[in-house]
Scaffold this active site. Structure first.
Site, short mmCIF file in Angstrom:
data_model
loop_
_atom_site.label_atom_id
_atom_site.label_comp_id
_atom_site.label_asym_id
_atom_site.label_seq_id
_atom_site.Cartn_x
_atom_site.Cartn_y
_atom_site.Cartn_z
NE ARG A 55 47.61 -22.80 -9.20
CZ ARG A 55 48.50 -23.62 -9.74
NH1 ARG A 55 48.26 -24.17 -10.90
NH2 ARG A 55 49.65 -23.86 -9.14
CG HIS A 96 33.30 -26.65 -1.02
ND1 HIS A 96 34.07 -27.02 -2.10
CD2 HIS A 96 32.54 -27.72 -0.71
CE1 HIS A 96 33.80 -28.27 -2.41
NE2 HIS A 96 32.88 -28.73 -1.59
#
Ligand code: GRF
Length: 199
Positions: free
Chosen positions: A90, A108
């Site tokens: 989110r 990431h």
């Protein structure tokens, strides 16, 4: 001792790698709370099995500001100092980020700024890069964009699939996320614009 708050949405393998290092004493912090935005997140179950404080706060259908306020309350209730996003799917609102300035980490699965957003490993394969990897960065108001703490490179092989490449990147993720937490806890750096300079 620094209190970590982990936010996750799914499998939770990065959380588990962090929890292993905390348990082994190689990260000098404690996990104050693990929050999942999906009740069925495997990471929440793993947290419970470890006897950690696992809290489900479902996000479905909730306005971002309202949801983020619930998250901030839960994090403050547990006196969290450092927030670790570990597969938390989110975007966070500006007001959430202002609550924890340079105290939110994200991982990431690419060498940012290449391939931000979803399906980074697929993006890397589709682009045909020869090297990709993973990045741990502080979170700011833009997606996958804040100052970078640490990166690891992973080669793309001729016969790679998204699954095989993701698995190879994940091994590095598990290593560098804990390393980034150690660096953040040590605090031996200064932030100059986008750059983190280690002292
Ligand atoms: C990881 O690839 C991470 O880089 C990305 O989401 C995935 C989460 O995996 N942000 P897990 O839930 O930690 O196993």
């Amino acid at each position: 001792m620094t209190r970590l708050g982990i936010l996750l949405s799914g499998r939770g393998s990065n959380f588990e790698a962090i929890a292993d290092n905390v348990a082994a004493g190689s990260i000098d912090a404690q996990i104050a709370v693990v929050i999942g935005n999906r009740a069925e997140a495997r990471g929440l179950e793993a947290a419970r099995q470890r006897g950690l404080n696992a809290v489900s706060i479902p996000s479905k259908g909730l306005d971002r500001e309202i949801y983020d306020r619930m998250l901030v309350e839960e994090l403050h209730r547990n006196a969290v100092d450092l927030v670790c996003l570990a597969g938390f799917m989110r975007l966070l609102s500006a007001s959430f980020i202002r609550e924890f300035p340079n105290r939110i980490l994200n991982i990431h699965p690419s060498l940012l700024p290449a391939f931000p957003g979803l399906d980074a490993q697929h993006q890397a394969l589709a682009h045909g890069v020869k090297i990709t990897g993973c990045t741990v960065h502080f979170v700011d108001e833009d997606l996958d964009a804040g100052p970078i703490l640490i990166q690891a490179a992973v080669p793309v092989l001729n016969d790679d699939t998204v699954e095989a490449l993701s698995e190879r990147i994940l091994r590095e993720e598990h290593r560098i996320y804990s390393e980034a937490i150690r660096l953040a806890l040590a605090g031996a750096y200064r932030v100059e614009g986008r750059r983190i300079i280690f002292c």
